[in-house]
Design a protein around this motif. Structure first.
Motif, short mmCIF file in Angstrom:
data_model
loop_
_atom_site.label_atom_id
_atom_site.label_comp_id
_atom_site.label_asym_id
_atom_site.label_seq_id
_atom_site.Cartn_x
_atom_site.Cartn_y
_atom_site.Cartn_z
N ASN A 1 1.37 -1.58 0.18
CA ASN A 1 0.35 -0.25 0.36
C ASN A 1 0.99 1.04 0.15
N GLN B 1 -3.76 -4.27 1.55
CA GLN B 1 -4.60 -3.26 0.68
C GLN B 1 -5.94 -3.11 0.18
N GLU B 2 -7.05 -3.44 1.31
CA GLU B 2 -7.77 -3.80 0.34
C GLU B 2 -8.61 -3.01 2.16
N PRO C 1 -2.94 2.58 5.87
CA PRO C 1 -1.71 2.51 5.61
C PRO C 1 -0.85 2.51 6.90
N THR D 1 -0.80 -1.11 8.48
CA THR D 1 0.11 -1.57 7.64
C THR D 1 1.62 -1.69 8.33
#
Length: 681
Positions: free
Chosen positions: A467, A512-513, A517, A520
């Protein structure tokens, strides 16, 4: 905390089934040693890690000589001989050695007594592992709270299990050598077990040792945090994940109030500290000038003064003891004056370890040997020296502040990912036009920072998978440009891609979904840097080198699972303009426990100086290590580059060259101590 070592014999060809490369030849069956030989080997293995447990050593060998368990004990709970390990089930079918600390064990024992009638023979927390296994089978790890590494052998089912705690606070390594599965708390435990150390050059170049399950040594891997390894009677080695980090969906608003979140963090952290004061030996606190350790010291002092809790076996009237490290004032890295003011505020006793250049030089080789990997910052030597203090004053246990930055969003490099997308879980936290402006500014400042230290900030395939987080560049920024040109034949990956490729497909999909961020970024940092470097070089390895058990309240999974649900905007909070407050939720939750100075103080990463005197102690020491003979003996380092490092580091005062020099010198030390032959590319 203790040291553990284990041997499990494999059948013919098991090395290939385990996924290992049989780099040291197929040999005779793994159990071809006599019991006397196995006893001697295991005692020698335990001697290598005696620093982890100098109080007692114990060895158990199965009747068929297939399984061997060894334990070097650091007595913390139940100081009597009944707490010595290995532990065995009442029916004699299950055997275990445990390294670590298991909290809530008294409640677990009461429940097991009520439900199974298990007969306990000690007051040790570790014995509960065998009872839990007999009650729940492999799911026993789900019931453990704390930091641990475990080797268990179920004799009736011929099943060997090696488990590691959720955050990798405790180390656990494994390899296959001469048809035997070897497992140990430290890699040096393998040296007496017919194992020969070899460099894993590709892992070093790719930084795989820092991001995945590899180490610096070929064929030696880690049991991953939150995993357990099994090996059955046929020698098939499998890995099982029993826990993982989770984060909320980034589009769902959080219904909780600020005050509810603040109070919940405070309650969970206080509880995490409270249960870590339980011990049958004295307990102290590591105190720096940062908020993390200051919060721990403040909560401990509160519990002792207000709730009459004791610091382990210390009398209730005894003051809390704190231990600090001080660098030379001129270095710009010293925070000891801040720690002193916190000590005065709390009314605690403070013991200080002074670190000058001679102190770093005199401990360089021994600290490196204990870490078993390179560190581009000499902060690990500071922590190594700091851990001498509690041992000197009769302490075996200390509470530490590690893990707060990884869970509470404490590092400045996280900022671009905090503002990379709007935080829809906490609407209105930051105007959208301001977010976009700050994101662009912070991203460019981050790039400029990496350029200034000679590191490359680039978009990679790995970054796109994750991402687009820029934290990835921070994790992979230090890529030593010292490798011999011949290493190009290894076709090493970009370290950023190594990090991304180590993330499972289901988690990648969430990144990603579904995840913001910054979550992540927290995930990959906590899975990589935290266990593989920080909890090693700044945690277990430098603490246990001096038989000191470090306890980490910030990594209590009851706390972290809650903190992971908190909106990003309340962890790193916007103050206006370009100003943000890192770990805002922690500061608010623990404001009453620290000084106003600590509450307001910005994050200062724990780091050691990189500039040292020409012809000083470190320059002279590294000059004896970074020689043409030593560097060429490594087999993967360019002498043309290495030969310039001392001049650049100590005369021209290049910080990057100093870090490179430290690393090359550390490789030389490890090659000597492990007896590693020249790498063949």
């Amino acid at each position: 905390m203790c040291g553990i070592s284990a041997i499990f014999a494999l059948q013919d060809g098991a090395e290939n089934r385990s996924g290992q490369t049989p780099h040291d030849q197929l040999a005779a069956p793994g159990n071809n040693h006599s019991r006397e030989q196995l006893e001697q080997q295991m005692q020698a293995s335990l001697k290598q890690i005696k620093h982890r447990g100098p109080d007692h050593s114990g060895v158990w060998i199965s009747e068929d000589s297939k399984a061997v368990l060894g334990h070097s004990r650091l007595a913390i709970n139940d100081l009597s001989s009944s707490g010595n390990q290995p532990f065995h089930s009442p029916d004699g079918s299950v055997h275990a050695v445990v390294n670590g600390e298991l909290y809530d064990f008294e409640e677990l024992k009461r429940n097991l007594l009520d439900t199974t009638g298990y007969h306990f023979t000690s007051n040790s927390d570790s014995e509960v592992v065998v009872a839990l296994y007999q009650a729940y089978g492999r799911d026993f790890v789900q019931h453990l709270r704390g930091e641990f590494a475990i080797c268990l052998y179920d004799e009736s089912n011929d099943l060997f299990i090696a488990a590691r705690d959720r955050y990798g606070i405790k180390p656990l390594f494994w390899t296959v050598s001469k048809q035997r599965l070897l497992v140990g708390a430290e890699i040096k435990a393998f040296i007496p077990l017919d194992w020969q150390a070899e460099w894993d050059v590709k892992s070093i170049i790719e930084a795989g040792w820092n991001f995945d399950d590899r180490t610096l040594f070929k064929g030696v891997k880690k049991v991953r945090p939150g995993y357990y390894l099994t090996c059955d009677s046929f020698g098939t080695i499998k890995h099982h994940q029993y826990w993982d980090m989770e984060f909320p969906e980034k589009t769902v608003p959080d219904p909780r109030s600020e005050q509810e979140l603040i109070q919940s963090v405070r309650d969970r952290l206080v509880e995490a500290v409270r249960i870590r004061l339980r011990a049958d030996v004295p307990v102290g606190v590591y105190l720096s000038g940062g908020i993390d350790s200051s919060v721990i010291a403040g909560i401990v002092t509160h519990l002792v003064k207000e709730q009459s809790l004791t610091m382990g076996s210390l009398p209730p009237t005894d003051r809390v003891s704190c231990f600090s490290v001080a660098f030379e004032k001129s270095s710009g890295f010293d925070e000891s004056d801040v720690a002193e003011r916190s000590s005065e505020f709390l009314g605690v006793k403070q013991y200080k370890q002074i670190m000058d250049e001679e102190a770093f030089a005199s401990r360089f080789e021994e600290a490196t040997w204990h870490c078993e990997h390179h560190v581009p910052d000499l902060n690990y030597i500071g922590k190594f020296a700091l851990s001498e203090l509690p041992q000197k004053h009769g302490f075996k246990v200390v509470l530490t502040g590690e893990g707060a930055d990884e869970t509470m969003t404490g590092y400045g490099v996280y900022l671009p990912d905090v503002v990379r997308e709007p935080d829809l879980t906490w609407p209105g936290a930051m105007p959208e036009d301001e977010r976009k402006r700050v994101f662009a500014t912070s991203e460019e400042q981050t790039k400029e920072y990496y350029r200034s230290i000679g590191a490359e900030f680039r978009m990679s395939e790995g970054q796109r998978k994750l991402n687009n987080i820029s934290t990835l560049a921070s994790m992979a920024a230090f890529i030593p440009d010292v490798f011999d040109p011949s290493t190009a034949a290894l076709h090493a990956q970009d370290p950023q891609n190594v990090i991304a490729n180590d993330v499972s497909s289901p988690v990648l999909e969430k990144m990603q979904e579904k995840w913001h961020p910054i979550n992540t970024a927290l995930y990959v940092w906590t899975k990589g840097h935290l266990p593989n470097q920080f909890m090693s070089a700044l945690g277990d390895r430098t603490e246990m080198a001096h038989s000191i058990e470090g306890r980490t309240p910030f990594l209590d999974h009851h706390l972290t699972e809650y903190v992971n649900t908190i909106p990003p905007s309340l962890k790193m909070r916007w103050k206006g303009g370009d100003e943000f407050t890192s770990k805002w939720i922690l500061r608010e939750a623990c404001k009453e426990f620290v000084t106003p100075e600590i509450y307001e103080r910005a994050k200062h990463p724990y780091s050691a100086p990189t500039s040292y005197e020409t012809d000083g102690p470190l320059h002279k020491l590294l000059g004896t290590l970074i020689t043409e003979e030593n560097v060429r003996q490594l087999g993967f380092v360019s002498w043309d580059v290495a030969s310039t490092l001392l001049e650049r580091a100590f005369v021209q005062k290049e910080a990057l060259a100093a870090r490179l020099a430290f690393v090359v010198a550390q490789w030389v030390v490890l090659a000597r101590r492990f007896g590693i032959k020249t790498a063949k590319i």
